[in-house]
Design a protein around this motif. Sequence first.
Motif, PDB file in Angstrom:
ATOM      1  N   SER A   1       0.825  -1.211   0.000  1.00 55.28           N
ATOM      2  CA  SER A   1       0.000   0.000   0.000  1.00 55.28           C
ATOM      3  C   SER A   1       0.856   1.257   0.000  1.00 55.28           C
ATOM      4  O   SER A   1       0.502   2.259  -0.627  1.00 55.28           O
ATOM      5  N   SER A   2       2.012   1.203   0.681  1.00 58.09           N
ATOM      6  CA  SER A   2       2.898   2.374   0.696  1.00 58.09           C
ATOM      7  C   SER A   2       3.497   2.620  -0.680  1.00 58.09           C
ATOM      8  O   SER A   2       3.591   3.765  -1.136  1.00 58.09           O
ATOM      9  N   ILE A   3       3.899   1.566  -1.353  1.00 56.09           N
ATOM     10  CA  ILE A   3       4.484   1.709  -2.687  1.00 56.09           C
ATOM     11  C   ILE A   3       3.458   2.287  -3.664  1.00 56.09           C
ATOM     12  O   ILE A   3       3.749   3.213  -4.429  1.00 56.09           O
ATOM     13  N   LYS A   4       2.243   1.726  -3.629  1.00 54.52           N
ATOM     14  CA  LYS A   4       1.201   2.207  -4.541  1.00 54.52           C
ATOM     15  C   LYS A   4       0.906   3.686  -4.299  1.00 54.52           C
ATOM     16  O   LYS A   4       0.778   4.471  -5.250  1.00 54.52           O
ATOM     17  N   LEU A   5       0.806   4.080  -3.043  1.00 50.55           N
ATOM     18  CA  LEU A   5       0.518   5.472  -2.722  1.00 50.55           C
ATOM     19  C   LEU A   5       1.627   6.394  -3.202  1.00 50.55           C
ATOM     20  O   LEU A   5       1.367   7.439  -3.818  1.00 50.55           O
ATOM     21  N   LEU A   6       2.878   6.019  -2.920  1.00 54.35           N
ATOM     22  CA  LEU A   6       4.005   6.850  -3.337  1.00 54.35           C
ATOM     23  C   LEU A   6       4.074   6.971  -4.853  1.00 54.35           C
ATOM     24  O   LEU A   6       4.352   8.051  -5.397  1.00 54.35           O
ATOM     25  N   GLU A   7       3.810   5.864  -5.546  1.00 57.59           N
ATOM     26  CA  GLU A   7       3.847   5.904  -7.011  1.00 57.59           C
ATOM     27  C   GLU A   7       2.703   6.745  -7.579  1.00 57.59           C
ATOM     28  O   GLU A   7       2.889   7.467  -8.570  1.00 57.59           O
ATOM     29  N   ASP A   8       1.530   6.671  -6.949  1.00 58.76           N
ATOM     30  CA  ASP A   8       0.403   7.481  -7.409  1.00 58.76           C
ATOM     31  C   ASP A   8       0.689   8.971  -7.236  1.00 58.76           C
ATOM     32  O   ASP A   8       0.313   9.789  -8.081  1.00 58.76           O
ATOM     33  N   ILE A   9       1.332   9.329  -6.141  1.00 58.27           N
ATOM     34  CA  ILE A   9       1.618  10.737  -5.859  1.00 58.27           C
ATOM     35  C   ILE A   9       2.737  11.278  -6.738  1.00 58.27           C
ATOM     36  O   ILE A   9       2.653  12.384  -7.261  1.00 58.27           O
ATOM     37  N   THR A  10       3.795  10.470  -6.914  1.00 59.84           N
ATOM     38  CA  THR A  10       4.985  10.964  -7.608  1.00 59.84           C
ATOM     39  C   THR A  10       4.988  10.677  -9.098  1.00 59.84           C
ATOM     40  O   THR A  10       5.694  11.350  -9.862  1.00 59.84           O
ATOM     41  N   GLY A  11       4.238   9.668  -9.523  1.00 58.67           N
ATOM     42  CA  GLY A  11       4.300   9.256 -10.918  1.00 58.67           C
ATOM     43  C   GLY A  11       5.589   8.535 -11.253  1.00 58.67           C
ATOM     44  O   GLY A  11       5.925   8.352 -12.435  1.00 58.67           O
ATOM     45  N   GLN A  12       6.310   8.090 -10.228  1.00 51.86           N
ATOM     46  CA  GLN A  12       7.598   7.425 -10.417  1.00 51.86           C
ATOM     47  C   GLN A  12       7.572   6.021  -9.820  1.00 51.86           C
ATOM     48  O   GLN A  12       6.875   5.777  -8.829  1.00 51.86           O
ATOM     49  N   LYS A  13       8.333   5.118 -10.397  1.00 51.66           N
ATOM     50  CA  LYS A  13       8.447   3.760  -9.893  1.00 51.66           C
ATOM     51  C   LYS A  13       9.235   3.765  -8.583  1.00 51.66           C
ATOM     52  O   LYS A  13      10.293   4.393  -8.482  1.00 51.66           O
ATOM     53  N   VAL A  14       8.713   3.082  -7.579  1.00 52.30           N
ATOM     54  CA  VAL A  14       9.409   2.959  -6.287  1.00 52.30           C
ATOM     55  C   VAL A  14      10.105   1.604  -6.235  1.00 52.30           C
ATOM     56  O   VAL A  14       9.449   0.556  -6.269  1.00 52.30           O
ATOM     57  N   GLU A  15      11.430   1.626  -6.153  1.00 52.94           N
ATOM     58  CA  GLU A  15      12.204   0.394  -6.229  1.00 52.94           C
ATOM     59  C   GLU A  15      13.188   0.231  -5.077  1.00 52.94           C
ATOM     60  O   GLU A  15      14.005  -0.685  -5.106  1.00 52.94           O
ATOM     61  N   THR A  16      13.116   1.117  -4.079  1.00 51.48           N
ATOM     62  CA  THR A  16      14.036   0.995  -2.959  1.00 51.48           C
ATOM     63  C   THR A  16      13.262   1.083  -1.645  1.00 51.48           C
ATOM     64  O   THR A  16      12.189   1.698  -1.584  1.00 51.48           O
ATOM     65  N   PHE A  17      13.797   0.467  -0.587  1.00 55.26           N
ATOM     66  CA  PHE A  17      13.041   0.275   0.656  1.00 55.26           C
ATOM     67  C   PHE A  17      13.974   0.294   1.858  1.00 55.26           C
ATOM     68  O   PHE A  17      15.138  -0.095   1.768  1.00 55.26           O
ATOM     69  N   ARG A  18      13.400   0.761   2.996  1.00 51.59           N
ATOM     70  CA  ARG A  18      14.072   0.609   4.281  1.00 51.59           C
ATOM     71  C   ARG A  18      13.039   0.257   5.351  1.00 51.59           C
ATOM     72  O   ARG A  18      11.996   0.909   5.448  1.00 51.59           O
ATOM     73  N   ALA A  19      13.331  -0.747   6.145  1.00 51.99           N
ATOM     74  CA  ALA A  19      12.436  -1.152   7.226  1.00 51.99           C
ATOM     75  C   ALA A  19      12.573  -0.209   8.419  1.00 51.99           C
ATOM     76  O   ALA A  19      13.680   0.211   8.752  1.00 51.99           O
ATOM     77  N   PRO A  20      11.484   0.141   9.082  1.00 55.93           N
ATOM     78  CA  PRO A  20      11.565   0.955  10.296  1.00 55.93           C
ATOM     79  C   PRO A  20      12.453   0.290  11.344  1.00 55.93           C
ATOM     80  O   PRO A  20      12.316  -0.903  11.613  1.00 55.93           O
ATOM     81  N   GLY A  21      13.369   1.070  11.910  1.00 58.08           N
ATOM     82  CA  GLY A  21      14.228   0.542  12.967  1.00 58.08           C
ATOM     83  C   GLY A  21      15.163  -0.561  12.514  1.00 58.08           C
ATOM     84  O   GLY A  21      15.677  -1.316  13.349  1.00 58.08           O
ATOM     85  N   PHE A  22      15.386  -0.697  11.186  1.00 56.35           N
ATOM     86  CA  PHE A  22      16.250  -1.784  10.683  1.00 56.35           C
ATOM     87  C   PHE A  22      15.799  -3.113  11.287  1.00 56.35           C
ATOM     88  O   PHE A  22      16.614  -3.920  11.744  1.00 56.35           O
ATOM     89  N   SER A  23      14.470  -3.335  11.261  1.00 55.49           N
ATOM     90  CA  SER A  23      13.876  -4.423  12.044  1.00 55.49           C
ATOM     91  C   SER A  23      13.718  -5.735  11.292  1.00 55.49           C
ATOM     92  O   SER A  23      12.934  -6.594  11.694  1.00 55.49           O
ATOM     93  N   ILE A  24      14.439  -5.896  10.188  1.00 49.44           N
ATOM     94  CA  ILE A  24      14.518  -7.218   9.557  1.00 49.44           C
ATOM     95  C   ILE A  24      15.672  -7.972  10.205  1.00 49.44           C
ATOM     96  O   ILE A  24      16.831  -7.582  10.079  1.00 49.44           O
ATOM     97  N   ARG A  25      15.342  -9.030  10.923  1.00 48.17           N
ATOM     98  CA  ARG A  25      16.347  -9.863  11.572  1.00 48.17           C
ATOM     99  C   ARG A  25      16.559 -11.124  10.738  1.00 48.17           C
ATOM    100  O   ARG A  25      15.936 -11.308   9.708  1.00 48.17           O
ATOM    101  N   GLU A  26      17.442 -12.013  11.195  1.00 52.32           N
ATOM    102  CA  GLU A  26      17.683 -13.245  10.446  1.00 52.32           C
ATOM    103  C   GLU A  26      16.413 -14.070  10.316  1.00 52.32           C
ATOM    104  O   GLU A  26      16.202 -14.748   9.311  1.00 52.32           O
TER     105      GLU A  26
END
Length: 282
Positions: free
Chosen positions: A100-125
């Motif tokens: 939903s975040s990607i779709k919203l950002l793309e709708d607003i900017t008209g640009q493809k969103v291809e990069t990401f960061r997790a809040p708090g670097f919270s992807i663990r093993e």
Amino acid sequence: MNILTFDIEEWFHLLDNDSTRSEEQWKGFEVRIYENIERVFRILEDTNTKATFFVIGWIAKTYPDIVRQIASKYQVGSHTMNHQLVWQQSREVFKEDVSSSIKLLEDITGQKVETFRAPGFSIRENEGWAFEILHELGIRTDSSVFPAHHAHGGIPSYTYPTPSWVEYNGVRIKEFPIVYRKILSKHIIFSGGGYFRLVPYGLLSKWTRDCPEYLLGYIHPRDLDAGQPMIKGLNFLRKFKSYYGLEGAERKLYRWLSDFHFGDIREADEIINWEKVPIFKL
């Protein structure tokens, strides 16, 4: 290669804190994002610096004009929709949130969103599945790996504080991890957030010079906002992490960007030889 990134959040978007956890609670706080984003723009323009902006979907939904301003000059990436820790979510909830975040950002900017960061670097093993979902959603570059222990996550076994591939279940994503300086057996983080505010500029400058091949800075607008209110109910350690060093942070960032050249993730991605970087398998 120095890369600069911003996590576009409001001053009250503290993770794992009961009084700032939900969207309903966020409505009761003072709006400071406009003056803080203008401060960021001014510093970048004065120092002729490019940066990648990881934007929370809630910010985009609430203040789409800010996202359009960012996208007119800088690269925009997703920082999830609702700024929640990855390991507190199921696969299904995480996928819906990021999608939903990607779709919203793309709708607003008209640009493809291809990069990401997790809040708090919270992807663990244990959350390697997150990379599989990100790949499915069209994310090609990620900057979620914190290669040390972290209050909200971290992957201490990630031994490549350089651009590398993250592989999970046969899927690979280009990773731009946070960097550290190893002192004795300790991994010392210094290039963003509270660490950036804590480290004296002389040491920040030295450690930046010691990382000529790769350094990634990550700044939140609130890191530069010395006038922000104090959130009630925080314990001493949380207050220290969130508020120490605010007074001089804007000047420190301006000096850092004046003394060293920084670019964005998109620019770095184009010049890296991805056939020769390490592969980290989860």
